[in-house]
Motif scaffolding. Sequence first.
Motif, PDB file in Angstrom:
ATOM      1  N   THR A  32       0.855  -1.185   0.000  1.00 11.47           N
ATOM      2  CA  THR A  32       0.000   0.000   0.000  1.00 11.47           C
ATOM      3  C   THR A  32       0.888   1.231   0.000  1.00 11.47           C
ATOM      4  N   LEU A  33       0.661   2.131  -0.961  1.00 11.19           N
ATOM      5  CA  LEU A  33       1.418   3.378  -1.080  1.00 11.19           C
ATOM      6  C   LEU A  33       0.481   4.537  -0.775  1.00 11.19           C
ATOM      7  N   ILE A  34       0.844   5.369   0.189  1.00  8.57           N
ATOM      8  CA  ILE A  34      -0.007   6.475   0.629  1.00  8.57           C
ATOM      9  C   ILE A  34       0.673   7.802   0.282  1.00  8.57           C
ATOM     10  N   GLY A  35      -0.005   8.620  -0.526  1.00  4.57           N
ATOM     11  CA  GLY A  35       0.543   9.927  -0.889  1.00  4.57           C
ATOM     12  C   GLY A  35       1.898   9.838  -1.567  1.00  4.57           C
ATOM     13  N   SER A  36       2.081   8.831  -2.405  1.00  7.75           N
ATOM     14  CA  SER A  36       3.383   8.561  -3.026  1.00  7.75           C
ATOM     15  C   SER A  36       3.314   8.743  -4.536  1.00  7.75           C
ATOM     16  N   LEU A  37       4.399   9.237  -5.103  1.00 11.32           N
ATOM     17  CA  LEU A  37       4.509   9.405  -6.556  1.00 11.32           C
ATOM     18  C   LEU A  37       5.462   8.363  -7.128  1.00 11.32           C
ATOM     19  N   VAL A  38       5.114   7.829  -8.279  1.00  7.11           N
ATOM     20  CA  VAL A  38       6.024   7.002  -9.058  1.00  7.11           C
ATOM     21  C   VAL A  38       6.231   7.612 -10.450  1.00  7.11           C
ATOM     22  N   ASP A  39       5.407   8.574 -10.794  1.00  3.25           N
ATOM     23  CA  ASP A  39       5.536   9.331 -12.037  1.00  3.25           C
ATOM     24  C   ASP A  39       5.645  10.804 -11.637  1.00  3.25           C
ATOM     25  N   PHE A  40       6.807  11.409 -11.919  1.00  6.23           N
ATOM     26  CA  PHE A  40       7.081  12.758 -11.446  1.00  6.23           C
ATOM     27  C   PHE A  40       6.892  13.809 -12.540  1.00  6.23           C
ATOM     28  N   ALA A  41       6.079  13.481 -13.529  1.00  6.45           N
ATOM     29  CA  ALA A  41       5.838  14.436 -14.605  1.00  6.45           C
ATOM     30  C   ALA A  41       5.028  15.639 -14.125  1.00  6.45           C
ATOM     31  N   ASP A  42       4.213  15.436 -13.107  1.00  7.02           N
ATOM     32  CA  ASP A  42       3.349  16.510 -12.619  1.00  7.02           C
ATOM     33  C   ASP A  42       3.617  16.724 -11.130  1.00  7.02           C
ATOM     34  N   MET A  43       4.512  17.651 -10.827  1.00  8.88           N
ATOM     35  CA  MET A  43       4.829  17.959  -9.429  1.00  8.88           C
ATOM     36  C   MET A  43       4.290  19.321  -8.999  1.00  8.88           C
TER      37      MET A  43
ATOM     38  N   LYS B 218      -1.557  -0.473 -12.116  1.00 12.10           N
ATOM     39  CA  LYS B 218      -2.738  -1.342 -12.059  1.00 12.10           C
ATOM     40  C   LYS B 218      -3.114  -1.658 -10.613  1.00 12.10           C
ATOM     41  N   ALA B 219      -3.083  -0.617  -9.790  1.00 15.76           N
ATOM     42  CA  ALA B 219      -3.359  -0.752  -8.364  1.00 15.76           C
ATOM     43  C   ALA B 219      -4.775  -0.292  -8.048  1.00 15.76           C
ATOM     44  N   ASP B 220      -5.351  -0.826  -7.000  1.00 18.55           N
ATOM     45  CA  ASP B 220      -6.606  -0.296  -6.488  1.00 18.55           C
ATOM     46  C   ASP B 220      -6.358   1.110  -5.957  1.00 18.55           C
ATOM     47  N   PHE B 221      -7.395   1.951  -6.011  1.00 20.22           N
ATOM     48  CA  PHE B 221      -7.198   3.362  -5.685  1.00 20.22           C
ATOM     49  C   PHE B 221      -8.272   3.849  -4.724  1.00 20.22           C
ATOM     50  N   VAL B 222      -7.841   4.600  -3.728  1.00 23.60           N
ATOM     51  CA  VAL B 222      -8.735   5.240  -2.761  1.00 23.60           C
ATOM     52  C   VAL B 222      -8.287   6.686  -2.612  1.00 23.60           C
ATOM     53  N   LEU B 223      -9.239   7.598  -2.567  1.00 25.95           N
ATOM     54  CA  LEU B 223      -8.939   9.009  -2.354  1.00 25.95           C
ATOM     55  C   LEU B 223      -9.435   9.407  -0.963  1.00 25.95           C
ATOM     56  N   GLY B 224      -8.500   9.777  -0.098  1.00 21.82           N
ATOM     57  CA  GLY B 224      -8.853  10.225   1.238  1.00 21.82           C
ATOM     58  C   GLY B 224      -9.028  11.726   1.284  1.00 21.82           C
ATOM     59  N   GLY B 225      -9.723  12.197   2.301  1.00 23.55           N
ATOM     60  CA  GLY B 225      -9.890  13.636   2.479  1.00 23.55           C
ATOM     61  C   GLY B 225      -8.706  14.256   3.191  1.00 23.55           C
ATOM     62  N   SER B 226      -8.661  15.596   3.224  1.00 25.32           N
ATOM     63  CA  SER B 226      -7.646  16.389   3.909  1.00 25.32           C
ATOM     64  C   SER B 226      -6.303  16.342   3.174  1.00 25.32           C
ATOM     65  N   GLY B 227      -5.227  16.732   3.881  1.00 19.89           N
ATOM     66  CA  GLY B 227      -3.953  16.971   3.233  1.00 19.89           C
ATOM     67  C   GLY B 227      -2.927  15.865   3.412  1.00 19.89           C
ATOM     68  N   HIS B 228      -1.699  16.180   3.048  1.00 17.32           N
ATOM     69  CA  HIS B 228      -0.619  15.199   2.929  1.00 17.32           C
ATOM     70  C   HIS B 228      -0.377  14.449   4.231  1.00 17.32           C
ATOM     71  N   ASN B 229      -0.321  15.149   5.342  1.00 17.92           N
ATOM     72  CA  ASN B 229      -0.071  14.507   6.630  1.00 17.92           C
ATOM     73  C   ASN B 229      -1.366  14.212   7.380  1.00 17.92           C
ATOM     74  N   ALA B 230      -2.210  15.245   7.522  1.00 17.42           N
ATOM     75  CA  ALA B 230      -3.433  15.091   8.316  1.00 17.42           C
ATOM     76  C   ALA B 230      -4.373  14.052   7.724  1.00 17.42           C
ATOM     77  N   GLY B 231      -4.352  13.881   6.401  1.00 20.18           N
ATOM     78  CA  GLY B 231      -5.237  12.905   5.779  1.00 20.18           C
ATOM     79  C   GLY B 231      -4.857  11.473   6.084  1.00 20.18           C
ATOM     80  N   VAL B 232      -3.597  11.248   6.442  1.00 16.27           N
ATOM     81  CA  VAL B 232      -3.164   9.899   6.816  1.00 16.27           C
ATOM     82  C   VAL B 232      -3.644   9.569   8.221  1.00 16.27           C
ATOM     83  N   ILE B 233      -3.563  10.563   9.106  1.00 12.34           N
ATOM     84  CA  ILE B 233      -3.929  10.355  10.513  1.00 12.34           C
ATOM     85  C   ILE B 233      -5.420  10.600  10.649  1.00 12.34           C
ATOM     86  N   ASN B 234      -6.176   9.534  10.441  1.00 17.40           N
ATOM     87  CA  ASN B 234      -7.630   9.645  10.347  1.00 17.40           C
ATOM     88  C   ASN B 234      -8.302   8.513  11.116  1.00 17.40           C
TER      89      ASN B 234
END
Length: 565
Positions: free
Chosen positions: A332-343, A479-495
Motif C-alpha cells: 500500500t502506497l499512501i501519498g506517493s509518486l512514481v511518475d514525477f511528470a506533474d509535481m 494497475k493498483a486499487d485506488f482510494v482518495l482520502g480527504g484532507s492533506g498530505h499529513n493530516a489525511g493519513v492520521i484519520n
Amino acid sequence: MTPAFPFGDLTGRLHDAAEQMIKGGAKPTLPFDPFAIAQATGEVAMELAMRPQDLMQVQFAAAQQWAAYWNATLSGETGEKPRDRRFAAAEWQDDPYYRSLRDAYLLASQQLRDIVALGDASDSSAAMARFLLDQYLNAVSPANFAATNPEVAKRIKETGGANLVQGFAHLIEDIASGKGIVQRRTDPAAFEKGKTIAATPGQVVYENSLFQLIQYSPTTDKVAAEPLLYVPPLVNRYYMIDLVPRQSLVKWLVDEGRTVFVISWVNPGPEHKDKGVGDYVVEGIVEAIGEVARRTGHAPDLFSFCLGGTLVAIALAWLAAKGRADEVNSATLIGSLVDFADMRDWSAFVHEGHLAALEDHLEAQGFIDSLELQRLFAAMRANDLIWSSVINHYLLDRPAPPSDLLYWFEDGARIPAAFLKSYNRDLLLDNKLKDPAGFEVGGVKIDLATIGTPMMIVALKDDHVSAWEAVYRGARDLKADFVLGGSGHNAGVINPPAANKHGYWTRADQPEAADDWLSGATRHEGSWWPHWTGWLDRCGSGKLVAARAITDGIEPAPGRYALMK
C-alpha cells in the motif's frame, strides 16, 4: 490595569541573543541557485511582454473588478465570507475597515496570480514565478501586521503593548538561534518520545547501519497471519503513524489484531554520505522484509508513505527482477509518486541550476540538514506553517499550543548526499521510473510494469506535496486499487475511525482522467482505515495465528535511531 513592560528581562535576552549572533557564521554554500531564480522570473516577464493583448484584457477585467470592489465597499455590502483561516475573526467580516482591507488584498492577490498564469514559460520557470509570487503575497497579508489585524489590536489594548515587546524579544532569540524565525509552532515540552508520543509498546528487534526494525507488542490473543511492515520517508521520523494514542495508526492496527513492524531510519551523518537510493532499497527495505518473514513465517503486507512509497515501488520491481516477488504479500502506497511528470509547484525546485547548487552544498557537508528541509516544506504552506506562527508568536505573544503532528513535523531527519543527488536527478528531473529500464539498483534494471504484487494506492484530496491527480495516474500505471482520502498530505493519513472526519472516495473502474474518476466516485463518511484493512483481508490468507510475543528485543520502542539528533 496596564501591565508593566518587561524591559529588564528584555534587555538581558537581547544581550544574550546578540552574543549568539556574533558567534554564528554564514554557511559557505547555498542549497539553491539565486541566478536560477532571476532567470526564471526574467523568462516569465519576457513571456508576458510578448502578449500585450492578453495583458490588456487582464487590465480591463481588473478595472471592472476594482469598480465593483469600491461600489461594494462604499455601499456597505458584506458579501460572502471567504474560506480563509487568516480572516476567521469576526471583525474581518463585520467591521468595514478590516473588511475592505481583506477584500482589497484578496482581489489584488488573485489579479497578480492571473497575470503570472498567462505566461508560457517552462514548467520550472512558471512554477518558480508562482512560488515567489505566493511568498510575497503571503507575506504582505494584512493579517501579518499589528496595525491591520483586529486580533492584534485587541491584544495591544489588553496588555498595554507588552505583547509586542515580548514578541520582539522572541524574534531576536529565534534569529540568534541560527535556525531562523518561527521555531515555536508547537510546545516542544508537551510531548516525550516513548512516553506521550511514539509510545505504543514495542521493541527494536533488529538493526543495521541504516535502520532499526521495531515490532509492536500484541494486544489480542489471535492475529492475522500476514504481518504489516511500514516504510516511512527519510525526511521525518517514522512515528507520524504513532502519535498520541487516540491518533495512532499503529495502536489501532495492533488493537485490530495485526502484527505491526516499522522501519525507523537512522538520522544520517557524514559517514552515510555515499548511501544512495539503492542502498536504502536493498540494505533497508529488502533486508527488513526478509527479517519480518523470518520472524513470522509469512510474507509481509507493506504499507508506506510519501517517499517511502516510491522506495517500496522500486523494491517491488527489484524483487520481481530477482525472481523474489513472492516475498511480499501486498503493498500500500499512501501519498506517493512514481511518475514525477506533474509535481505542480514543487517543479520550481527541479531545475538544473538549483540541482547543481544543491549538489555543491551536499558535497560540502555530506547531507541535507533537517532544518533546511523543514524550511522548504514550511514555505510551500507558508500561511499555515510560517505566518500563523509569526502572528501568534511575535504579534500576539501567545504560547505555542501542543500539537502532536507539528511536534513530529519539527522532528526532522537528514538525508545523505548520494541519496538526494540520485533522487533529484534520476527520479524528479529525468523521471526515470517511467522508463522500463531507466533506473537501476545495483545493476538491476527497475521496471515498474513487472510488479505483480497486489497494490493499493491512497491519495489525499488536499495534498500539497503529492497532488492526488498525479498519484491517481501512478495507480493506473501500476494497475493498483485506488482510494482518495480527504484532507492533506499529513493530516489525511492520521484519520482514526473514532474521529469520524475527512471522508474518502472509492470507485471500481479507473478512467483516464482523474477528474472523471472523482465525478463518478462514491463518497464515504469517516476514515479510510477500515476500508484499507478490509482490502488487506481480501489479499491475505484469512488465517489467524497465536499472537506473536516479543522475546528477543534489543531495546524498547521507539529505539535509539528515533531519538538521534
